[in-house]
Enzyme design. Structure first.
Site, mmCIF file in Angstrom:
data_model
loop_
_atom_site.group_PDB
_atom_site.id
_atom_site.type_symbol
_atom_site.label_atom_id
_atom_site.label_comp_id
_atom_site.label_asym_id
_atom_site.label_seq_id
_atom_site.Cartn_x
_atom_site.Cartn_y
_atom_site.Cartn_z
ATOM 1 N N GLY A 51 3.263 23.818 64.767
ATOM 2 C CA GLY A 51 4.558 23.511 64.163
ATOM 3 C C GLY A 51 5.285 24.776 63.765
ATOM 4 O O GLY A 51 6.525 24.832 63.762
ATOM 5 N N ALA A 52 4.510 25.807 63.403
ATOM 6 C CA ALA A 52 5.128 27.062 62.974
ATOM 7 C C ALA A 52 5.954 27.668 64.111
ATOM 8 O O ALA A 52 6.971 28.327 63.866
ATOM 9 C CB ALA A 52 4.062 28.031 62.490
ATOM 10 N N GLY A 91 14.943 29.829 27.233
ATOM 11 C CA GLY A 91 15.404 28.441 27.186
ATOM 12 C C GLY A 91 16.270 28.132 28.390
ATOM 13 O O GLY A 91 16.134 28.728 29.460
ATOM 14 N N GLY A 92 17.205 27.208 28.182
ATOM 15 C CA GLY A 92 18.078 26.787 29.287
ATOM 16 C C GLY A 92 18.920 27.925 29.840
ATOM 17 O O GLY A 92 19.452 27.837 30.950
HETATM 18 C C1 HXC Z 1 22.197 33.660 16.798
HETATM 19 C C2 HXC Z 1 20.706 35.343 17.151
HETATM 20 C C3 HXC Z 1 20.055 34.587 18.124
HETATM 21 C C4 HXC Z 1 20.565 33.299 18.421
HETATM 22 C C5 HXC Z 1 19.052 36.459 17.956
HETATM 23 N N1 HXC Z 1 20.038 36.486 17.067
HETATM 24 N N2 HXC Z 1 19.019 35.297 18.612
HETATM 25 N N3 HXC Z 1 21.758 34.886 16.492
HETATM 26 N N4 HXC Z 1 21.628 32.871 17.733
HETATM 27 N N5 HXC Z 1 20.011 32.524 19.365
HETATM 28 C C6 HXC Z 1 20.406 37.589 16.184
HETATM 29 C C7 HXC Z 1 19.407 37.820 15.070
HETATM 30 O O1 HXC Z 1 19.717 37.015 13.971
HETATM 31 C C8 HXC Z 1 19.640 39.297 14.784
HETATM 32 O O2 HXC Z 1 20.802 39.414 14.015
HETATM 33 C C9 HXC Z 1 19.963 39.883 16.124
HETATM 34 O O3 HXC Z 1 20.367 38.785 16.930
HETATM 35 C C10 HXC Z 1 18.766 40.531 16.781
HETATM 36 O O4 HXC Z 1 17.674 39.630 16.737
HETATM 37 P P1 HXC Z 1 16.214 40.107 16.270
HETATM 38 O O5 HXC Z 1 15.402 38.875 16.103
HETATM 39 O O6 HXC Z 1 16.311 41.034 15.133
HETATM 40 O O7 HXC Z 1 15.751 40.946 17.546
HETATM 41 P P2 HXC Z 1 14.339 40.975 18.243
HETATM 42 O O8 HXC Z 1 13.253 41.188 17.240
HETATM 43 O O9 HXC Z 1 14.477 41.958 19.340
HETATM 44 O O10 HXC Z 1 14.135 39.546 18.892
HETATM 45 C C11 HXC Z 1 15.025 39.090 19.889
HETATM 46 C C12 HXC Z 1 14.747 37.596 20.183
HETATM 47 C C13 HXC Z 1 14.737 36.807 18.878
HETATM 48 C C14 HXC Z 1 13.389 37.496 20.911
HETATM 49 C C15 HXC Z 1 15.836 37.143 21.144
HETATM 50 O O11 HXC Z 1 15.901 37.131 18.130
HETATM 51 C C16 HXC Z 1 14.695 35.336 19.086
HETATM 52 O O12 HXC Z 1 13.624 34.779 19.334
HETATM 53 N N6 HXC Z 1 15.855 34.703 18.955
HETATM 54 C C17 HXC Z 1 15.963 33.279 19.110
HETATM 55 C C18 HXC Z 1 15.821 32.905 20.544
HETATM 56 C C19 HXC Z 1 16.001 31.427 20.743
HETATM 57 O O13 HXC Z 1 15.146 30.643 20.381
HETATM 58 N N7 HXC Z 1 17.180 31.080 21.256
HETATM 59 C C20 HXC Z 1 17.498 29.764 21.530
HETATM 60 C C21 HXC Z 1 16.796 29.490 22.868
HETATM 61 S S1 HXC Z 1 17.195 27.928 23.463
HETATM 62 P P3 HXC Z 1 21.050 40.644 13.018
HETATM 63 O O14 HXC Z 1 22.308 40.289 12.318
HETATM 64 O O15 HXC Z 1 19.857 40.693 12.125
HETATM 65 O O16 HXC Z 1 21.175 41.853 13.865
HETATM 66 C C22 HXC Z 1 18.542 28.256 24.274
HETATM 67 C C23 HXC Z 1 19.073 27.050 24.905
HETATM 68 C C24 HXC Z 1 20.070 27.385 25.927
HETATM 69 O O17 HXC Z 1 19.020 29.284 24.397
HETATM 70 C C25 HXC Z 1 20.437 26.065 26.481
HETATM 71 C C26 HXC Z 1 21.353 26.194 27.594
HETATM 72 C C27 HXC Z 1 21.520 24.845 28.192
#
Ligand code: HXC
Length: 517
Positions: free
Chosen positions: A407-408, A172-173
């Site tokens: 130009g290069a 994401g961001g």
């Molecule tokens: C809170 C999170 C989290 C999140 C993971 N966890 N992502 N907690 N917020 N964004 C936690 C899970 O609940 C889990 O907790 C632990 O981290 C490990 O995650 P798993 O899913 O078990 O691990 P894995 O299978 O390796 O997968 C990792 C992952 C997946 C690919 C990162 O967790 C995932 O898709 N997370 C969401 C990603 C996402 O969509 N993020 C938002 C993106 S948008 P426990 O307690 O079970 O250990 C964004 C915007 C930014 O980031 C904007 C900036 C401007």
């Protein structure tokens, strides 16, 4: 236990909780994936025992989703400072064992504090990213902290070097912080960067793509150009970050450090006398030329797998850090295209920002022709490289090895856009275009009316080559400072560099220029 001892024990317990992160099971899971923990990474990055932690006791203040029952001091990111080969740097490492390294309000503000201190003290920042992105439970507070980081990355850009090491997910961001920093190092197989993941892509466009193909190290190292280096594992990624830091100044007011060498600056490079093939269309590897010229043949190539028609990277000449930009005749005949222009322009601007002299090795038949290039905006992208060279005020040394067409010729650090020391080898060809194309245009009628068109074309081509396929017209006009024997290149460049080290050149005061992005 006295009350003082109790307080001491309390402090130790708090620190221990912070150090334990998300607990042994999650640490084991991290190791089973072939990844180090945040603290292990920090120790590996920095000199032994030099790490000083900051904010180990910071806690999140989210009360939703039962978050108040799970508060881990440190909040999922290890931050602080230490040394790399004795030079101070700031660093942060996201801890995937705590909420998946996700970035909440306080986690983000810890990173901001490190960035602020780096800027205040003029030290590089190295970020180790391993995160599920914005912490979902903290909502907009986490987005706010992200933006605070982005703002600081921009403010620090061109002031202190910023290096991002991607060692897990970065989605994401969240990708925009690394994207703004100067260098991105990705670990093969475990690092992934993308704006929208495979599931969203499937829903929106019906495309099916794996994490690795979409945003793995190979993808960003060879297709998108987002990443600058690919490392096989955490350890080699951190070794690369150290190597890179060693080459760079601490900030934009310093010169890069020198590196002792026993390689004499007057070493003759005899192989260069015969490296250019007799047949003008035959390629050679410009990396061989670079290795001959630089101290001890050492060269750290940047973006080695992307836009390979241009080579950029760092090395030393006479102990000084230099940035090298070289057309690569082995790939696309060394033509400039959209990606090569972007790659070289960013590199030139980095070097200029951090007082790193530029050496340009030129063998370029021109810009790559075709609708793909024109419709993709080669005009706009090529202009970036021209702009970057023209605005750069660091010492600029150019050697024309063979072709410098059209130009290069102007773009590649020519005298006219203020190259400081421009020379050519006797094999240099400075012309508006190659003989074949030129003859077809200016002698079109003559060839059409000739009794033997083939013979006439060959005669005219030879004539053109004799007149223009050499460096002497340009030397006569002073566009070249000299024509040199290739075996002398190292000595001549090292002498010129020493002469130019105290160069001062000003550009008109302005808020900022308007580079054609
Ligand atoms: C809170 C999170 C989290 C999140 C993971 N966890 N992502 N907690 N917020 N964004 C936690 C899970 O609940 C889990 O907790 C632990 O981290 C490990 O995650 P798993 O899913 O078990 O691990 P894995 O299978 O390796 O997968 C990792 C992952 C997946 C690919 C990162 O967790 C995932 O898709 N997370 C969401 C990603 C996402 O969509 N993020 C938002 C993106 S948008 P426990 O307690 O079970 O250990 C964004 C915007 C930014 O980031 C904007 C900036 C401007």
């Amino acid at each position: 236990m006295s009350s003082t001892e109790q307080r001491l024990q309390d402090l130790r317990n708090r620190k221990a909780r912070s150090e334990a992160g998300g607990g042994q099971a999650r640490v084991d899971a991290q190791h089973n994936r072939g990844k180090m923990t945040a603290r292990e990474r920090m120790e590996m990055l920095l000199d032994d025992g030099s790490f000083q932690e900051i904010d180990a006791l910071v806690e999140h203040r989210c009360r939703d989703f039962n978050m108040d029952t799970n508060v881990i001091p440190g909040d999922g990111v290890v931050t602080g400072h230490g040394t790399i080969n004795g030079r101070e740097v700031f660093a942060f490492a996201q801890d995937f064992t705590v909420y998946g390294g996700s970035l909440g309000e306080m986690h983000g503000l810890k990173i901001c504090k490190v960035l602020d201190m780096a800027l205040k003290t003029g030290r590089p920042v190295i970020g180790m990213n391993d995160s599920g992105g914005a912490r979902i439970q903290e909502g907009v507070a986490s987005l706010g902290s992200y933006a605070e980081i982005f703002f600081r990355n921009v403010r620090a850009s061109g002031v202190v070097p910023q290096i991002s090491v991607i060692m897990g997910p970065c989605a994401g961001g969240a990708v925009y912080s690394p994207a703004i920093t100067d260098f991105v190092i990705m670990v093969d197989q475990t690092a992934h960067m993308f704006i929208t993941g495979p599931e969203v892509i499937k829903t929106v466009t019906n495309e099916v793509v794996s994490f690795e193909d979409l945003g793995g190290a190979m993808t960003h190292g060879s297709k998108s150009g987002v990443s600058h280096f690919t490392a096989s594992d955490d350890e080699s990624a951190l070794a690369l970050a150290r190597e890179l830091t060693d080459l760079l100044p601490q900030n934009n007011l310093e010169r890069p450090p020198t590196k002792k060498t026993s390689d004499p600056i007057d070493r003759k490079c005899d192989v260069l006398d015969t490296i250019i093939p007799d047949v003008a269309t035959k390629p050679y590897d410009v990396l061989d030329v670079i290795a001959e010229i630089l101290d001890d043949g050492g060269f750290l190539e940047v973006q080695a797998d992307w836009a390979q028609n241009i080579v950029v990277g760092f090395g030393h000449l006479g102990s000084q850090t230099v940035g090298v930009v070289a057309n690569q005749p082995k790939v696309l005949a060394g033509c400039l295209d959209i990606d090569a222009s972007d790659k070289a322009a960013r590199f030139v601007r980095f070097c200029d920002a951090f007082n790193i002299p530029l050496i340009t090795l030129e063998d370029v038949p021109g810009f790559l022709p075709g609708t793909n290039q024109e419709w993709g905006g080669i005009i706009r992208h090529g202009a970036k490289l021209l702009y970057a060279y023209a605005e750069a005020t660091v010492p600029k040394l150019t050697v024309i090895l063979r072709k410098a067409y059209g130009g290069a010729y102007d773009v590649m650090s020519s005298k006219h856009i203020r190259g400081d020391y421009n020379v050519a080898w006797p094999t240099g060809e400075l012309a508006v275009m190659g003989a074949d194309g030129a003859v077809e245009i200016i002698h079109k009628r003559r060839i059409a009316h000739a009794r033997n068109a083939e013979q006439e074309r060959a005669r005219l081509t030879e004539d053109f080559n004799e007149k223009f396929a050499n460096p002497y017209k340009a030397a006569a006009l002073g566009y070249l400072d000299d024509v040199i024997e290739p075996s002398e290149t190292r000595r001549r460049l090292a002498r010129a560099l020493a002469m130019l080290m105290d160069k001062e050149e000003l550009r008109p005061a302005r808020k900022h220029g308007n580079i054609p992005l």
